[in-house]
Scaffold this active site. Structure first.
Site, short mmCIF file in Angstrom:
data_model
loop_
_atom_site.label_atom_id
_atom_site.label_comp_id
_atom_site.label_asym_id
_atom_site.label_seq_id
_atom_site.Cartn_x
_atom_site.Cartn_y
_atom_site.Cartn_z
N LYS A 202 9.49 7.20 3.32
CA LYS A 202 8.20 7.12 2.27
C LYS A 202 6.99 7.08 3.09
CE LYS A 202 6.38 4.39 -1.23
NZ LYS A 202 6.59 3.06 -2.23
N LYS A 262 9.63 10.83 0.09
CA LYS A 262 8.72 10.71 -1.18
C LYS A 262 7.37 10.73 -0.39
CE LYS A 262 7.00 6.99 -4.27
NZ LYS A 262 7.10 5.70 -4.58
C1 PBG Z 1 5.70 1.12 -4.59
C2 PBG Z 1 6.06 2.41 -5.33
C3 PBG Z 1 5.04 3.32 -5.43
C4 PBG Z 1 5.52 4.42 -5.98
C5 PBG Z 1 6.98 4.05 -6.41
N1 PBG Z 1 7.14 2.59 -6.04
C6 PBG Z 1 3.71 3.30 -5.01
C7 PBG Z 1 3.33 3.04 -3.64
O1 PBG Z 1 4.29 2.83 -2.80
O2 PBG Z 1 2.10 2.53 -3.55
C8 PBG Z 1 5.05 5.50 -6.39
C9 PBG Z 1 5.44 6.35 -7.73
C10 PBG Z 1 4.61 7.59 -7.92
O3 PBG Z 1 3.67 7.65 -7.64
O4 PBG Z 1 5.04 8.25 -9.18
N2 PBG Z 1 6.72 0.19 -4.31
#
Ligand code: PBG
Length: 338
Positions: A202, A262
């Site tokens: 991520k 992601k």
């Molecule tokens: C945080 C989390 C995020 C998303 C899913 N879980 C955002 C981040 O890491 O700041 C993003 C999902 C999206 O942008 O659709 N635990």
């Protein structure tokens, strides 16, 4: 008579296999179906649906709506739903205490959805950020995001979700060691069937912007000691690819059943590398910013919305993904003729 060299003959005509729909279908290498889609959904504590301004077509849903959506997913052939909480700002604190509430909106939504459509898989984010007033995924001390103390809270949160009926725990915080800690805790509690889909690779990305809007996340970036300005000390550097393989290897060794990359489309090269390197189902998250970008262009008449949705989702399959977490899931399933 001398013959022209073979290459001069137009014998190799790749267009031959593109001349009609039937033959294009016949030679098609990958196919997108509703079974490839995990429906990404935001649940809030109130009644009714609240549209998310930066994500046209997406609304925060009540627990009741989520239950109805689970039935809809079943009718559309969508196998699973991933839920994310919107928490009222006044209920947040620095420790994200409400993440540990067994009667919180997420456990209630899980129960309602399982009751409405038990055949649909439920996946939950294991992370503190929707619950913290600073919007970070970890506990903070002297400007540092604490790793091990955060993992302890994630274990409590994950067990609450699992006991409420969640099928897939999806730790999304990027703390080290959280997959192993969750797996160990699940085993100890006899919850051996609960799956882990790790947000293994991520990235610290600009594409999460609309999501933070959607879940009403605390404002990152004041830059104070209580609120570091970004997530770069725990989420990955977007320049890195080798490191993604290390992250994935580690999470698999700790007990993750599936892994995720992601964001999605800007990181398809990572999806392909992970798929080629590991024999484990690999998913991609078409995140909020990807959704917003596409919808903004479509609403301006600059893109054909339906074609762009199916083309982007199909690209994940081509890259080797087992499936895609997407806000487009119900739309796409309908376009696919479900
Ligand atoms: C945080 C989390 C995020 C998303 C899913 N879980 C955002 C981040 O890491 O700041 C993003 C999902 C999206 O942008 O659709 N635990």
């Amino acid at each position: 008579m001398t013959r022209a060299p073979l290459a001069a003959y137009p014998a190799l005509r790749l267009r031959r296999l593109r001349q009609a729909d039937w033959v294009r279908r016949m030679v098609r290498e990958t196919v997108l179906t509703p079974s490839d889609l995990i429906w990404s959904m935001v649940v809030h504590e109130g009644e009714g649906q609240v549209p998310v301004a930066s994500m046209p077509g997406v609304s925060r849903m009540s627990v009741k709506d989520c239950a109805a959506a689970a039935k809809q997913a079943r009718a559309l052939g969508i196998p699973a739903i991933a839920i994310f909480p919107h928490i009222d700002g006044s209920k947040k604190d620095a420790r994200g205490s409400l993440a540990q509430d067994a009667d919180g909106v997420i456990p209630r939504a899980i129960a309602a959805m399982k009751d409405a459509a038990p055949e649909i898989g439920i996946m939950c984010d294991v992370a503190l950020d929707p619950f913290t007033d600073h919007g970070h995924d970890g506990l903070i001390e002297n400007g540092r995001i604490l790793n091990d103390a955060t993992v302890e809270t994630l274990v409590t949160q994950g067990l609450i979700q699992a006991k409420a009926g969640c099928d897939i725990l999806a730790p999304s915080d990027m703390m080290d060691g959280r997959c192993g800690a969750l797996r160990q805790a699940l085993e100890a509690e006899g919850l051996t069937d609960v799956m882990i889909m790790s947000y293994a690779a991520k990235y610290a990305s600009a594409f999460y912007g609309p999501y933070r809007d959607a879940i009403g996340s605390g404002k990152l970036g004041t830059g104070s000691v209580e609120n570091p300005g970004d997530k770069k000390t725990y989420q990955m550097d977007s320049a890195n690819s080798e490191e993604a393989l290390r992250e994935v290897a580690l999470d698999i060794s700790e007990g993750a059943d599936m892994v995720m990359v992601k964001p999605g489309l800007p990181y398809l090269d990572i999806v392909r590398r992970v798929v080629d390197a590991f024999a484990v189902p690999t998913f991609a998250f078409q995140v909020s910013g990807e959704y917003a970008m596409l919808m903004a262009a479509a609403q301006n008449g600059w893109l054909d919305e339906e074609r762009a949705i199916l083309e982007t989702l199909g690209a994940f399959k081509r890259a080797g993904a087992a499936g895609v977490i997407t806000y487009f899931a119900p739309r796409a399933a309908r376009l696919l003729g479900a």
